[in-house]
Design a protein around this motif. Structure first.
Motif, PDB file in Angstrom:
ATOM      1  N   LYS A  65     -28.631  15.602 -69.106  1.00 19.84           N
ATOM      2  CA  LYS A  65     -27.758  14.440 -68.925  1.00 19.84           C
ATOM      3  C   LYS A  65     -26.336  14.779 -69.395  1.00 19.84           C
ATOM      4  O   LYS A  65     -26.133  15.586 -70.293  1.00 19.84           O
ATOM      5  N   LYS A  66     -25.373  14.123 -68.779  1.00 18.24           N
ATOM      6  CA  LYS A  66     -23.969  14.314 -69.148  1.00 18.24           C
ATOM      7  C   LYS A  66     -23.538  13.221 -70.118  1.00 18.24           C
ATOM      8  O   LYS A  66     -23.630  12.039 -69.815  1.00 18.24           O
ATOM      9  N   MET A  67     -23.071  13.650 -71.293  1.00 17.54           N
ATOM     10  CA  MET A  67     -22.606  12.712 -72.304  1.00 17.54           C
ATOM     11  C   MET A  67     -21.123  12.937 -72.555  1.00 17.54           C
ATOM     12  O   MET A  67     -20.688  14.061 -72.824  1.00 17.54           O
ATOM     13  N   VAL A  68     -20.353  11.874 -72.451  1.00 19.12           N
ATOM     14  CA  VAL A  68     -18.917  11.928 -72.724  1.00 19.12           C
ATOM     15  C   VAL A  68     -18.655  11.194 -74.033  1.00 19.12           C
ATOM     16  O   VAL A  68     -18.974  10.003 -74.163  1.00 19.12           O
ATOM     17  N   VAL A  69     -18.110  11.902 -74.998  1.00 17.34           N
ATOM     18  CA  VAL A  69     -17.787  11.324 -76.305  1.00 17.34           C
ATOM     19  C   VAL A  69     -16.278  11.157 -76.387  1.00 17.34           C
ATOM     20  O   VAL A  69     -15.533  12.143 -76.342  1.00 17.34           O
ATOM     21  N   ILE A  70     -15.840   9.925 -76.494  1.00 15.13           N
ATOM     22  CA  ILE A  70     -14.406   9.615 -76.497  1.00 15.13           C
ATOM     23  C   ILE A  70     -13.960   9.461 -77.946  1.00 15.13           C
ATOM     24  O   ILE A  70     -14.224   8.454 -78.598  1.00 15.13           O
ATOM     25  N   LYS A 116     -14.374   2.212 -63.058  1.00 11.85           N
ATOM     26  CA  LYS A 116     -14.316   3.630 -62.705  1.00 11.85           C
ATOM     27  C   LYS A 116     -15.692   4.292 -62.719  1.00 11.85           C
ATOM     28  O   LYS A 116     -15.854   5.399 -62.183  1.00 11.85           O
ATOM     29  N   LEU A 117     -16.683   3.642 -63.320  1.00 18.41           N
ATOM     30  CA  LEU A 117     -17.990   4.271 -63.522  1.00 18.41           C
ATOM     31  C   LEU A 117     -18.816   4.228 -62.245  1.00 18.41           C
ATOM     32  O   LEU A 117     -18.864   3.217 -61.553  1.00 18.41           O
ATOM     33  N   THR A 118     -19.484   5.344 -61.946  1.00 22.27           N
ATOM     34  CA  THR A 118     -20.274   5.425 -60.721  1.00 22.27           C
ATOM     35  C   THR A 118     -21.753   5.685 -60.967  1.00 22.27           C
ATOM     36  O   THR A 118     -22.557   5.510 -60.063  1.00 22.27           O
ATOM     37  N   ALA A 149     -10.489   9.228 -66.732  1.00 23.42           N
ATOM     38  CA  ALA A 149     -11.040   8.658 -65.500  1.00 23.42           C
ATOM     39  C   ALA A 149     -11.875   9.677 -64.737  1.00 23.42           C
ATOM     40  O   ALA A 149     -12.912   9.335 -64.149  1.00 23.42           O
ATOM     41  N   THR A 150     -11.449  10.929 -64.761  1.00 21.93           N
ATOM     42  CA  THR A 150     -12.212  11.989 -64.101  1.00 21.93           C
ATOM     43  C   THR A 150     -13.486  12.305 -64.869  1.00 21.93           C
ATOM     44  O   THR A 150     -14.557  12.497 -64.268  1.00 21.93           O
ATOM     45  N   ALA A 151     -13.400  12.342 -66.188  1.00 22.74           N
ATOM     46  CA  ALA A 151     -14.546  12.730 -67.016  1.00 22.74           C
ATOM     47  C   ALA A 151     -15.696  11.740 -66.932  1.00 22.74           C
ATOM     48  O   ALA A 151     -16.867  12.129 -66.961  1.00 22.74           O
ATOM     49  N   VAL A 152     -15.403  10.450 -66.817  1.00 19.23           N
ATOM     50  CA  VAL A 152     -16.453   9.432 -66.922  1.00 19.23           C
ATOM     51  C   VAL A 152     -17.123   9.101 -65.599  1.00 19.23           C
ATOM     52  O   VAL A 152     -18.131   8.379 -65.584  1.00 19.23           O
ATOM     53  N   ILE A 153     -16.607   9.620 -64.497  1.00 16.11           N
ATOM     54  CA  ILE A 153     -17.100   9.203 -63.178  1.00 16.11           C
ATOM     55  C   ILE A 153     -18.618   9.319 -63.066  1.00 16.11           C
ATOM     56  O   ILE A 153     -19.307   8.385 -62.664  1.00 16.11           O
ATOM     57  N   ASP A 154     -19.178  10.481 -63.429  1.00 16.54           N
ATOM     58  CA  ASP A 154     -20.614  10.708 -63.255  1.00 16.54           C
ATOM     59  C   ASP A 154     -21.344  10.844 -64.585  1.00 16.54           C
ATOM     60  O   ASP A 154     -22.404  11.478 -64.665  1.00 16.54           O
ATOM     61  N   ALA A 155     -20.793  10.244 -65.632  1.00 18.14           N
ATOM     62  CA  ALA A 155     -21.416  10.335 -66.954  1.00 18.14           C
ATOM     63  C   ALA A 155     -22.704   9.526 -67.015  1.00 18.14           C
ATOM     64  O   ALA A 155     -22.822   8.462 -66.406  1.00 18.14           O
TER      65      ALA A 155
END
Length: 232
Positions: free
Chosen positions: A96-101, A174-176, A144-150
């Motif tokens: 899974k892809k996890m984005v930590v802001i 923005k989330l897909t 915006a690019t990083a979170v698209i497919d998170a």
């Protein structure tokens, strides 16, 4: 003063001739304190940055497991004496892809645990500078690019003028991939009505909230009754 006793602090500052020289908080963030007044009075302020990284990071993965591995659903079924598991969802964390802001002490440790689970970890900070624990780091301008497919989003940002109401309907639009949203930063970073709408509209699959806006969460908030939300 040792701790976050706001009432004691205010009573002390209201004394005729207060002798307070130093405040040591339990928290990393200090935005809830009267900063201008402390500066004017030349009161030393120390925070506890770094000490909460391990427990909060473990809590983050506890909530991820509860959601992806069907643990929350199973507990709810246990409370109603329901053995059936046909409608319980089981997913694998690995891959899974996890984005930590926010890639400070807490965000960095979350990234490290994510890598241990075999997740693809992306860290977001102001400049995009490299941080251990992340396969890749990107700047806030690239969010915006990083979170698209998170699959999982974690807010670990401090509260500033820039991050107040940061997560609003424009962000959620923005989330897909209908990620799980975890907030261990500040409640005021999220527009609560927009969060509820994103959950109802399927822009988010779930939310785990260590903090909310407002606090305490009002008894009539829809977040109390939403099956895909857990909070303290």
């Amino acid at each position: 003063i040792f701790g976050d006793a706001k009432g004691i602090l205010r009573r002390t500052l209201n004394l005729t001739n207060p002798q307070l020289k130093w405040i040591q908080t339990f928290s990393a963030g200090v935005d809830y304190l009267p900063m201008t007044e402390l500066v004017d009075r030349q009161i030393l302020l120390s925070n506890a940055s770094g000490v909460h990284a391990e427990p909060i990071a473990e809590t983050v993965f506890g909530t991820i497991l509860a959601h992806l591995r069907g643990i929350k659903q199973s507990i709810e079924k246990q409370l109603s004496n329901d053995w059936r598991q046909t409608d319980v969802s089981y997913k694998i964390i690995r891959g899974k892809k996890m984005v930590v802001i926010g890639t400070g002490h807490i965000g960095g440790r979350i990234g490290e645990l994510g890598q241990a689970f075999g997740m693809t970890t992306i860290g977001i900070n102001h400049s995009g500078h490299s941080v251990p624990g992340f396969k890749q780091t990107m700047s806030l301008d690239q969010l915006a690019t990083a979170v698209i497919d998170a699959d999982v989003l974690v807010n670990a940002l401090p509260l500033t003028d820039e991050t107040h109401s940061f997560y609003d309907k424009q962000f959620f639009a923005k989330l897909t991939a209908a990620p799980m949203f975890i907030n261990i930063g500040r409640g005021s970073s999220v527009v609560t009505t927009d969060l509820v709408a994103a959950l109802n509209q399927g822009k988010l699959s779930a939310a785990s909230l260590d903090v909310t806006e407002p606090e305490p969460l009002p008894a009539d908030s829809p977040l109390w009754q939403m099956e895909n939300v857990c909070h303290r």
